[in-house]
Write a protein that holds these residues in place. Structure first.
Motif, PDB file in Angstrom:
ATOM      1  N   GLU A 107       0.829  -1.201   0.000  1.00 39.27           N
ATOM      2  CA  GLU A 107       0.000   0.000   0.000  1.00 39.27           C
ATOM      3  C   GLU A 107       0.867   1.256   0.000  1.00 39.27           C
ATOM      4  OE1 GLU A 107      -2.412  -0.681   3.415  1.00 39.27           O
ATOM      5  OE2 GLU A 107      -3.939  -1.819   2.317  1.00 39.27           O
ATOM      6  N   THR A 108       2.001   1.199   0.718  1.00 38.62           N
ATOM      7  CA  THR A 108       2.943   2.317   0.711  1.00 38.62           C
ATOM      8  C   THR A 108       3.533   2.509  -0.680  1.00 38.62           C
ATOM      9  OG1 THR A 108       3.515   1.926   3.035  1.00 38.62           O
ATOM     10  CG2 THR A 108       5.066   3.240   1.732  1.00 38.62           C
ATOM     11  N   VAL A 109       3.909   1.422  -1.319  1.00 38.85           N
ATOM     12  CA  VAL A 109       4.454   1.498  -2.679  1.00 38.85           C
ATOM     13  C   VAL A 109       3.432   2.112  -3.633  1.00 38.85           C
ATOM     14  CG1 VAL A 109       5.173   0.125  -4.677  1.00 38.85           C
ATOM     15  CG2 VAL A 109       6.100  -0.390  -2.412  1.00 38.85           C
ATOM     16  N   GLU A 110       2.192   1.672  -3.529  1.00 40.40           N
ATOM     17  CA  GLU A 110       1.148   2.208  -4.409  1.00 40.40           C
ATOM     18  C   GLU A 110       0.959   3.706  -4.180  1.00 40.40           C
ATOM     19  OE1 GLU A 110      -3.606   1.586  -5.396  1.00 40.40           O
ATOM     20  OE2 GLU A 110      -2.492   0.025  -4.320  1.00 40.40           O
ATOM     21  N   LYS A 111       0.998   4.123  -2.931  1.00 41.10           N
ATOM     22  CA  LYS A 111       0.849   5.542  -2.614  1.00 41.10           C
ATOM     23  C   LYS A 111       2.002   6.360  -3.178  1.00 41.10           C
ATOM     24  CE  LYS A 111       0.553   8.729   1.316  1.00 41.10           C
ATOM     25  NZ  LYS A 111       0.551   8.849   2.822  1.00 41.10           N
ATOM     26  N   GLU A 112       3.214   5.828  -3.112  1.00 42.80           N
ATOM     27  CA  GLU A 112       4.396   6.574  -3.528  1.00 42.80           C
ATOM     28  C   GLU A 112       4.639   6.517  -5.041  1.00 42.80           C
ATOM     29  OE1 GLU A 112       6.439   8.469  -1.707  1.00 42.80           O
ATOM     30  OE2 GLU A 112       5.369   8.089   0.179  1.00 42.80           O
ATOM     31  N   PHE A 113       4.348   5.368  -5.657  1.00 41.11           N
ATOM     32  CA  PHE A 113       4.766   5.155  -7.049  1.00 41.11           C
ATOM     33  C   PHE A 113       3.642   4.750  -7.997  1.00 41.11           C
ATOM     34  CE2 PHE A 113       8.395   3.995  -4.287  1.00 41.11           C
ATOM     35  CZ  PHE A 113       9.284   5.001  -4.677  1.00 41.11           C
ATOM     36  N   GLY A 114       2.464   4.492  -7.456  1.00 43.92           N
ATOM     37  CA  GLY A 114       1.355   4.106  -8.310  1.00 43.92           C
ATOM     38  C   GLY A 114       1.114   2.606  -8.314  1.00 43.92           C
ATOM     39  N   SER A 164       0.859   0.492 -10.761  1.00 45.93           N
ATOM     40  CA  SER A 164       1.623  -0.345 -11.689  1.00 45.93           C
ATOM     41  C   SER A 164       2.899  -0.864 -11.049  1.00 45.93           C
ATOM     42  CB  SER A 164       1.947   0.422 -12.972  1.00 45.93           C
ATOM     43  OG  SER A 164       2.732   1.568 -12.687  1.00 45.93           O
ATOM     44  N   THR A 165       3.555  -0.034 -10.240  1.00 47.27           N
ATOM     45  CA  THR A 165       4.766  -0.484  -9.545  1.00 47.27           C
ATOM     46  C   THR A 165       4.418  -1.540  -8.509  1.00 47.27           C
ATOM     47  OG1 THR A 165       5.850   1.654  -9.878  1.00 47.27           O
ATOM     48  CG2 THR A 165       6.736   0.242  -8.143  1.00 47.27           C
TER      49      THR A 165
END
Length: 255
Positions: free
Chosen positions: A211-218, A220-221
């Motif tokens: 969820e942190t990755v999605e918030k920071e990079f979207g 697709s990442t």
């Protein structure tokens, strides 16, 4: 989700102490939406030696216990190998184990304070022998934090790397979180895993990490990193972008 790095097998390293701990960890993983967990006990780290046959046996026993308990989670075999000079020579007919016995990917751990001088050559030699090394938790290695070019060179030469979920979420501190996100941004990490040892101080933390990755990079990442885990356990090629160098700040720095 698939977790490629955990210490869920009971009583063989510094992870789960007994089968009750293993079952509690399994339930925690399942409740996060994890469907498969690679058991990667420490090997050759100076304290624990866990060879192939022992790991395969313990994985089989734990899977049976999970079925009896009605926990819909599959444990896959793996191994967290501390880097050592004879690792390549001992590949054939040895106690070394690739992830899910796919003959392709192997988790490699560096000492927390430095990279051995022979690290680049050993990573290259592994690849010559058909093994893709996955460097675990590079964000917690002091030499890599001080000189990210060391990781860049390893990735540029074909190695992959895996971040720890709690590093990404900031539970290991803001400096480690920032560095972890920098590694993702610069295409220097290809997986996120829990490195879970228990349900409290070192738990499964994959859902919040993604969820942190999605918030920071979207999204697709996030999907790329999640799909890389699935491809990796199946021995397939994983997605990776051209690595870039992390530039350290000249004034304040990280330390």
């Amino acid at each position: 989700m698939i977790d490629i790095h955990s210490h869920i097998l009971p009583g063989i390293d510094d992870g789960a102490k007994n089968i009750e701990d293993s079952l509690a960890m399994a339930r925690q993983a399942f409740n996060q939406g994890i469907t498969k967990v690679v058991a990667t006990p420490h090997n050759k780290n100076g304290k624990f030696d866990n060879g192939r046959e022992l790991i395969l046996q313990e994985v089989k026993i734990l899977n049976k216990e999970l079925q009896l308990e009605g926990v819909d989670l599959e444990i896959l075999p793996g191994q967290e190998n501390r880097i050592y000079g004879e690792l390549v020579e001992e590949l054939m007919g040895s106690d070394l184990l690739t992830v899910n016995e796919n003959g392709v990917y192997m988790l490699i751990e560096f000492p927390s304070s430095h990279l051995p001088r022979y690290a680049n050559k050993l990573m290259f030699d592994l690849q010559v022998n058909g093994i893709v090394p996955i460097i675990v938790h590079p964000e917690r290695n002091r030499e890599i934090m001080e000189n990210p070019e060391r990781l860049y060179n390893l990735v540029k030469e074909g190695a992959l790397s895996q971040l720890t979920g709690t590093s990404v979420t900031g539970k290991m501190g803001k400096k480690i979180q920032k560095f972890s996100l920098d590694l993702i941004q610069h295409n220097l990490s290809h997986f996120i895993a829990s490195d879970a040892h228990n349900t409290t101080s070192r738990p499964f933390d994959l859902l919040e990490a993604f969820e942190t990755v999605e918030k920071e990079f979207g999204i697709s990442t996030r999907y790329m990193l999640q799909e890389n885990a699935e491809d990796m356990v199946k021995g397939r090629m994983v997605a990776k972008e051209v690595p870039q160098q992390v530039r350290k700040k000249k004034i304040l720095g990280w330390f």
